[in-house]
Motif scaffolding. Structure first.
Motif, PDB file in Angstrom:
ATOM      1  N   GLY A 634       0.790  -1.229   0.000  1.00 15.80           N
ATOM      2  CA  GLY A 634       0.000   0.000   0.000  1.00 15.80           C
ATOM      3  C   GLY A 634       0.814   1.266   0.000  1.00 15.80           C
ATOM      4  N   ARG A 635       2.142   1.137  -0.217  1.00 20.88           N
ATOM      5  CA  ARG A 635       2.988   2.335  -0.165  1.00 20.88           C
ATOM      6  C   ARG A 635       3.462   2.785  -1.550  1.00 20.88           C
ATOM      7  N   GLY A 636       3.090   2.041  -2.598  1.00 23.19           N
ATOM      8  CA  GLY A 636       3.631   2.331  -3.923  1.00 23.19           C
ATOM      9  C   GLY A 636       3.290   3.718  -4.422  1.00 23.19           C
ATOM     10  N   LEU A 637       2.011   4.055  -4.505  1.00 20.22           N
ATOM     11  CA  LEU A 637       1.624   5.371  -5.008  1.00 20.22           C
ATOM     12  C   LEU A 637       2.042   6.486  -4.064  1.00 20.22           C
ATOM     13  N   PHE A 638       2.126   6.167  -2.761  1.00 22.45           N
ATOM     14  CA  PHE A 638       2.603   7.189  -1.824  1.00 22.45           C
ATOM     15  C   PHE A 638       4.059   7.533  -2.130  1.00 22.45           C
ATOM     16  N   ILE A 639       4.861   6.504  -2.418  1.00 20.83           N
ATOM     17  CA  ILE A 639       6.265   6.748  -2.774  1.00 20.83           C
ATOM     18  C   ILE A 639       6.343   7.556  -4.071  1.00 20.83           C
ATOM     19  N   VAL A 640       5.518   7.191  -5.066  1.00 18.03           N
ATOM     20  CA  VAL A 640       5.511   7.928  -6.329  1.00 18.03           C
ATOM     21  C   VAL A 640       5.134   9.387  -6.106  1.00 18.03           C
ATOM     22  N   SER A 641       4.130   9.631  -5.287  1.00 17.80           N
ATOM     23  CA  SER A 641       3.696  11.010  -5.030  1.00 17.80           C
ATOM     24  C   SER A 641       4.777  11.842  -4.365  1.00 17.80           C
ATOM     25  N   GLN A 642       5.649  11.195  -3.585  1.00 18.55           N
ATOM     26  CA  GLN A 642       6.718  11.925  -2.923  1.00 18.55           C
ATOM     27  C   GLN A 642       7.876  12.217  -3.877  1.00 18.55           C
ATOM     28  N   LEU A 643       8.102  11.331  -4.836  1.00 21.58           N
ATOM     29  CA  LEU A 643       9.218  11.498  -5.753  1.00 21.58           C
ATOM     30  C   LEU A 643       8.859  12.365  -6.966  1.00 21.58           C
ATOM     31  N   ALA A 644       7.604  12.324  -7.384  1.00 16.70           N
ATOM     32  CA  ALA A 644       7.185  13.025  -8.600  1.00 16.70           C
ATOM     33  C   ALA A 644       6.661  14.419  -8.274  1.00 16.70           C
ATOM     34  N   SER A 645       6.827  15.319  -9.241  1.00 15.70           N
ATOM     35  CA  SER A 645       6.251  16.664  -9.092  1.00 15.70           C
ATOM     36  C   SER A 645       4.760  16.657  -9.372  1.00 15.70           C
ATOM     37  N   ALA A 646       4.285  15.679 -10.162  1.00 14.01           N
ATOM     38  CA  ALA A 646       2.851  15.530 -10.439  1.00 14.01           C
ATOM     39  C   ALA A 646       2.608  14.102 -10.890  1.00 14.01           C
ATOM     40  N   TRP A 647       1.413  13.595 -10.607  1.00  9.23           N
ATOM     41  CA  TRP A 647       1.039  12.262 -11.067  1.00  9.23           C
ATOM     42  C   TRP A 647      -0.467  12.195 -11.189  1.00  9.23           C
ATOM     43  N   GLY A 648      -0.968  11.207 -11.922  1.00 10.23           N
ATOM     44  CA  GLY A 648      -2.404  11.106 -12.086  1.00 10.23           C
ATOM     45  C   GLY A 648      -2.783   9.941 -12.971  1.00 10.23           C
ATOM     46  N   THR A 649      -4.063   9.889 -13.264  1.00  8.20           N
ATOM     47  CA  THR A 649      -4.626   8.818 -14.089  1.00  8.20           C
ATOM     48  C   THR A 649      -5.532   9.435 -15.135  1.00  8.20           C
ATOM     49  N   ARG A 650      -5.409   8.976 -16.364  1.00 11.56           N
ATOM     50  CA  ARG A 650      -6.349   9.392 -17.398  1.00 11.56           C
ATOM     51  C   ARG A 650      -6.899   8.146 -18.077  1.00 11.56           C
ATOM     52  N   TYR A 651      -8.145   8.251 -18.506  1.00  4.28           N
ATOM     53  CA  TYR A 651      -8.843   7.103 -19.073  1.00  4.28           C
ATOM     54  C   TYR A 651      -8.960   7.251 -20.577  1.00  4.28           C
ATOM     55  N   THR A 652      -8.873   6.138 -21.259  1.00  4.53           N
ATOM     56  CA  THR A 652      -9.066   6.079 -22.702  1.00  4.53           C
ATOM     57  C   THR A 652     -10.100   4.998 -23.003  1.00  4.53           C
ATOM     58  N   LYS A 653     -10.458   4.874 -24.279  1.00  7.13           N
ATOM     59  CA  LYS A 653     -11.412   3.834 -24.662  1.00  7.13           C
ATOM     60  C   LYS A 653     -10.824   2.439 -24.464  1.00  7.13           C
ATOM     61  N   GLN A 654      -9.471   2.374 -24.464  1.00  7.62           N
ATOM     62  CA  GLN A 654      -8.822   1.074 -24.299  1.00  7.62           C
ATOM     63  C   GLN A 654      -8.484   0.751 -22.850  1.00  7.62           C
ATOM     64  N   GLY A 655      -8.645   1.681 -21.943  1.00  4.55           N
ATOM     65  CA  GLY A 655      -8.292   1.418 -20.550  1.00  4.55           C
ATOM     66  C   GLY A 655      -7.885   2.686 -19.841  1.00  4.55           C
ATOM     67  N   LYS A 656      -6.689   2.653 -19.243  1.00  2.00           N
ATOM     68  CA  LYS A 656      -6.244   3.817 -18.483  1.00  2.00           C
ATOM     69  C   LYS A 656      -4.734   3.951 -18.600  1.00  2.00           C
ATOM     70  N   THR A 657      -4.252   5.135 -18.243  1.00  2.00           N
ATOM     71  CA  THR A 657      -2.820   5.427 -18.200  1.00  2.00           C
ATOM     72  C   THR A 657      -2.508   6.067 -16.860  1.00  2.00           C
ATOM     73  N   ILE A 658      -1.552   5.485 -16.146  1.00  2.00           N
ATOM     74  CA  ILE A 658      -1.052   6.090 -14.914  1.00  2.00           C
ATOM     75  C   ILE A 658       0.272   6.757 -15.254  1.00  2.00           C
ATOM     76  N   TRP A 659       0.398   8.025 -14.896  1.00  3.15           N
ATOM     77  CA  TRP A 659       1.585   8.773 -15.278  1.00  3.15           C
ATOM     78  C   TRP A 659       2.161   9.505 -14.072  1.00  3.15           C
ATOM     79  N   ALA A 660       3.435   9.815 -14.170  1.00  5.08           N
ATOM     80  CA  ALA A 660       4.124  10.587 -13.130  1.00  5.08           C
ATOM     81  C   ALA A 660       5.234  11.389 -13.790  1.00  5.08           C
ATOM     82  N   GLU A 661       5.409  12.620 -13.321  1.00  2.53           N
ATOM     83  CA  GLU A 661       6.452  13.502 -13.853  1.00  2.53           C
ATOM     84  C   GLU A 661       7.521  13.730 -12.796  1.00  2.53           C
ATOM     85  N   VAL A 662       8.772  13.622 -13.207  1.00  4.03           N
ATOM     86  CA  VAL A 662       9.913  13.869 -12.336  1.00  4.03           C
ATOM     87  C   VAL A 662      10.686  15.043 -12.927  1.00  4.03           C
TER      88      VAL A 662
END
Length: 666
Positions: A634-662
């Motif tokens: 349960g710590r994965g996204l918390f670690i990502v949020s601490q390392l990245a300047s921004a992160w999020g999820t966007r949905y497409t017709k084929q599924g989703k994309t999880i992204w993070a910016e460093v």
């Protein structure tokens, strides 16, 4: 009395009193006897008068005319008079007329009163119809010239024209006034052109009127002492032959708006005390109209300032990927036009134009609220149609708030707004857009072909129509120019404008030059508040991105770390950035393998920052959790949020994309 040859046979002269029988002469003592009336007429043209009398004899009709004195032949102080002439045939009705009875009355005072009444009617009818201050002043001078004045000048306190509060009187002698309107004869020249800004010369009737706020009536002579200190005005007075002047301060509720100057020249009669009272009435009406216009101007100035503060400084200031954008803001009374360029995840760009109909501070404030809402919704990576649906919910709330004003306020106008939202993806070169009551955009291909993008029109924002918003998705060639605008539907193809393919040719010019050329092509009356946004599309350089398909098994995280490490090393990034991105890649891929469905892909994008995207076909979204001390996961996204300047999820017709910016090191 005239005989049938139109010669005088009897005269009676009356002073005009009701008890005055007049003096009658028909003997040799009357010097007018035997003369033709046309030769001794008090005013008018001799040939015209002779023809009038002949017509009375020939047709046996009663005729009336108003004869005006010759201004050129009048005395220096304007002694020209106005006469009413009535002509009546004499003799038995059964035979031809034996003569003509002519009654001539001096009606100068009556005609002056009528002229004043006509001028007052003209002022009441024209002045105050416009909320433009300059137009109001121009309407005034056109209403009083030539009926009441030969020359009229309006000068307004410069601060009032700039939108400031009118100063309280008396004014200092150095207070600058701007000449706002002038009307007068074609011959001669005004002392100062319209638009000239200066203080009133002192001492002069103008400075005194601004000091004690009292009108002035005076005779103007070339040797007047106050003209010595104002050579330009002395020259103008001599050229026009001005001999009488009324100066009136334009005041309202103790404040001073400006100055009204009325001149009479040539053969016009000099102003008298009754004219001063009438001019004061004109000035009072004008002051109210100017105050209304200045208040509107002040509100517009404040609203324009608020609007400018709520808009982005310029489209070029945003760090956009594969899109170059510029804008042109055309100020006007419409205070609700806006634009935006919003960087999105995955190197995508959102292009926005919108409009809140109306003017004033409230319109500008609503515009700012809607623009902020668009930015907030854009950060959620919503599709254009879904974003407009959410924005419409916000607009409906704002519309309800607008109608729930406290009792006593005037009934507010219904909120009307429009918006177009487009998203450009440089990897697929696909632009997806939706619109809510907004004009359709236009695209110009690199070859110069122009086409309208027929985006399905959704209902305007805040409207009761809850119809869904449609979208249009189209592939754009690199180098295509998107033209978005708000403020006037059909602005790009108004009659008399050149085709866009011609205006934007050649396209290899700087985008700013193309935007200016487009604005030059607009019809001038349409430029009353509008925004134009031009965007030149491009594709993403392949050397700045890398994409891999993963096997969707437990070996994916390790394989993804190795792939990322090799690519980041090839880009020459420092070790600390490589280590950070390795951890981000590992956590996102682990999350996709554990909770997502195949296929799974990994993409690294290098722009001003470093972006990691992990795609899978599962519609479920991960949630950030705060794991307890004894929890094993349960710590994965918390670690990502601490390392990245921004992160999020966007949905497409084929599924989703999880992204993070460093962020990359500077």
């Amino acid at each position: 009395m005239l005989d049938d040859t139109l010669r005088i046979v009897r005269t009676t002269v009356s002073g005009g009193g009701t008890d005055d029988a007049g003096a009658e002469a028909d003997g040799d003592g009357d010097p007018l006897l035997g003369l033709r009336f046309a030769d001794v007429r008090p005013a008018g043209d001799a040939q015209e008068v002779e023809g009038l009398l002949s017509e009375v004899l020939r047709r046996r009709v009663h005729l009336h005319r108003v004869l005006r004195g010759d201004r050129a032949a009048a005395a220096p102080q304007g002694a020209a008079r106005t006469y009413a002439m009535s002509c009546h045939p004499l003799g038995d009705r059964t035979g031809p007329p034996t003569g003509v009875a002519v009654i001539v009355a001096d009606v100068t005072e009556r005609e002056s009163a009528r002229a004043r009444a006509r001028s007052l009617d003209a002022v009441r009818e024209r002045v105050g119809q416009s909320l433009d201050l300059a137009t109001t002043c121009e309407d005034l001078v056109q209403a009083v010239v030539p009926g009441f004045a030969d020359i009229a000048v309006v000068e307004i306190v410069d601060e009032v024209l700039r939108g400031a509060e009118a100063p309280t009187g008396p004014l200092g002698r150095d207070t600058p006034l701007r000449r706002t309107a002038f009307a007068g004869p074609d011959e001669g020249g005004p002392a100062h052109p319209v638009g000239d800004v200066r203080g009133m010369p002192h001492p002069s009737p103008f400075s005194l009127a601004l000091s004690d706020l009292r009108p002035r009536l005076l005779d103007v002579r070339p040797d007047s002492a106050w003209l010595a200190g104002d050579p330009a005005r002395a020259r103008s007075v001599a050229e026009y032959g001005s001999h009488s002047l009324i100066v009136l301060p334009l005041t309202l509720r103790g404040t001073v708006l400006g100055l009204l100057s009325l001149y009479r020249s040539g053969g016009s009669p000099a102003y008298r005390e009754e004219d001063l009272g009438f001019a004061t009435t004109l000035a009072a009406h004008t002051a109210v109209s100017i105050d209304n216009a200045s208040r509107y101007q002040r509100e517009h100035t404040i609203a324009s300032t608020v609007q400018r503060r709520l808009l982005p400084p310029d489209a070029e200031s945003r760090a956009l990927v594969s899109v170059e954008a510029v804008h042109a803001y055309l100020p006007g009374r419409n205070s609700g036009c806006w634009f935006d360029t919003i960087p999105l995840s995955g190197a995508r760009t959102a292009l926005v134009t919108g409009e809140v109909k109306g003017h004033g501070i409230q319109t500008a404030a609503v515009m700012g609220q809607l623009r902020t809402a668009v930015q907030t919704l854009a950060a959620l990576d919503l599709e254009p149609d879904e974003l407009l649906a959410r924005l419409n919910d916000t607009a409906r709330v704002l519309a309800r708030e607008r109608t729930s004003r406290p009792a006593g306020d005037r009934v507010p106008e219904r909120l009307e707004a429009a918006c177009l939202y487009a998203v450009y993806d440089p990897f697929t070169r696909r632009c997806t857009m939706a619109r809510a009551g907004h004009p359709v955009p236009v695209v110009v291909s690199p070859g110069g072909d122009t086409g309208t993008l027929n985006v399905p029109e959704g209902p305007p924002l805040a409207s009761p129509d809850l119809a869904p918003f449609g979208t249009l998705s189209t592939v754009l060639e690199p180098g295509s120019i998107l033209v978005l605008y708000s403020g006037s539907r059909g602005l790009l193809d108004k009659p008399g404008t050149r085709p866009l393919s011609e205006v934007l040719n050649p396209q290899d010019r700087p985008l700013r030059a193309l935007c200016d050329a487009l604005v030059y092509n607009f019809p001038a009356p349409e430029l009353d508040g509008a925004v134009v946004l031009l965007a030149r599309t491009g594709s993403f350089a392949s050397e700045h991105q890398a994409t891999w398909e993963l096997a969707h098994d437990l070996r994916d995280p390790a394989a993804a770390r190795a792939l990322a490490r090799g690519q980041l090393a090839a880009w020459g990034l420092p070790d600390d950035t490589v280590h950070t991105m390795e951890l981000v890649v590992s956590e996102l891929v682990t999350n996709a393998v554990r909770y997502g469905t195949a296929p799974v892909s990994l993409r690294l994008i290098r722009t001003a920052s470093l972006t990691c995207e992990v795609n899978d076909t599962s519609p479920s979204a991960p949630h950030l959790r705060h794991a307890q001390t004894v929890d094993e996961g349960g710590r994965g996204l918390f670690i990502v949020s601490q390392l990245a300047s921004a992160w999020g999820t966007r949905y497409t017709k084929q599924g989703k994309t999880i992204w993070a910016e460093v962020p990359l090191p500077v």
